[in-house]
Motif scaffolding. Structure first.
Motif, short mmCIF file in Angstrom:
data_model
loop_
_atom_site.label_atom_id
_atom_site.label_comp_id
_atom_site.label_asym_id
_atom_site.label_seq_id
_atom_site.Cartn_x
_atom_site.Cartn_y
_atom_site.Cartn_z
N ALA A 77 0.74 -1.22 0.01
CA ALA A 77 -0.01 0.06 -0.03
C ALA A 77 0.78 1.13 0.01
N LEU A 78 1.61 1.43 0.92
CA LEU A 78 2.87 2.21 0.93
C LEU A 78 3.38 2.66 -0.48
N PHE A 80 2.25 1.67 -3.59
CA PHE A 80 1.39 2.27 -4.47
C PHE A 80 1.23 3.75 -4.06
N LEU A 81 1.05 3.98 -2.82
CA LEU A 81 0.80 5.63 -2.58
C LEU A 81 1.98 6.04 -2.82
N GLY A 82 3.09 6.14 -2.54
CA GLY A 82 4.20 6.71 -2.98
C GLY A 82 4.53 6.86 -4.31
N ALA A 84 2.44 6.83 -6.73
CA ALA A 84 1.28 7.76 -7.35
C ALA A 84 1.67 9.14 -7.03
N TYR A 85 2.24 9.34 -5.82
CA TYR A 85 2.71 10.76 -5.41
C TYR A 85 4.00 11.12 -6.53
N SER A 122 7.83 9.38 -0.11
CA SER A 122 6.82 8.91 -0.78
C SER A 122 7.21 7.58 -1.34
N ILE A 201 5.45 1.54 -8.42
CA ILE A 201 3.77 0.77 -8.44
C ILE A 201 4.03 -0.69 -8.85
#
Length: 204
Positions: A77-78, A80-82, A84-85, A122, A201
């Protein structure tokens, strides 16, 4: 009394220095900000990048990597979020490449202390790197004083590196080269950071 030795700290510094020199979003971002804004305005951004990077060392010292091992989905999850950022940051660089240079009196989106810290936070992979390095160099059991000394060392190395890089990239000769090729440099920086975000990602 500290359990860690001077030799262990020296090895830690050497290992960290080599790792920092490998291309990553932080290096690309601080170079581009120094080109565009000059040393005085790039330094807070560089210090934010340094603090963000060092916080992954603190996370490793406090056992975040144990959480990743017990609950692998948290790392996914981290990532993916990183990622995306990073893609969002890359898109902003790409889109604003044709824009004129920012007025020194204005703040440039994302290129602040907090923007720098967010960029290096990120990417959770440094937490795994720090964890592996700490386990390979230092004793398994560390006191609070040992952890404080190790974190202070990591923060010092990160701050020294990013400060030096921002100052180097803000030299007049390099800035003039940037002015002459701003569009292509900004597009190249955006593409590189975007690819790093996508790899974060997509890579398992």
């Amino acid at each position: 009394m500290l359990q860690v030795t001077a030799d262990q700290i020296s090895l830690f510094v050497a290992t960290l220095a080599v790792a920092i020199l490998s291309p990553g979003p932080g290096i690309i971002a601080v170079s581009q900000s120094a080109f565009a804004m000059g040393r005085r305005r790039a330094l807070p951004y560089a210090w934010g990048l340094a603090l963000g990077a060092s916080l992954w060392c603190l996370a490793a010292l406090l056992g975040l990597t144990v959480l990743f091992r017990v609950f692998p989905w948290t790392f996914t999850a981290l990532k993916f979020l990183g990622g995306a950022y990073l893609v969002w940051v890359a898109w902003k660089m790409w889109r604003h490449a044709p824009d004129p240079l920012p007025d020194p009196a204005e703040s440039r989106l994302g290129m602040s202390f907090w923007g720098g810290m967010a960029l290096n936070l990120s990417n959770p992979k440094p937490a795994l790197f720090y964890s592996a390095v700490l386990l390979s160099i230092f004793p398994a059991t560390l006191s609070l004083a040992d952890k404080a000394a190790i974190y202070a060392t990591a923060l010092s190395v990160e701050l020294s590196f990013y400060t030096a890089l921002a100052c180097l990239m803000a030299l007049p000769l390099l800035r003039r080269r940037y002015y002459a090729a701003k569009f292509w440099i900004d597009r190249g920086a955006g593409l590189a950071i975007g690819l790093l975000g996508l790899s974060l990602i997509l890579r398992h």
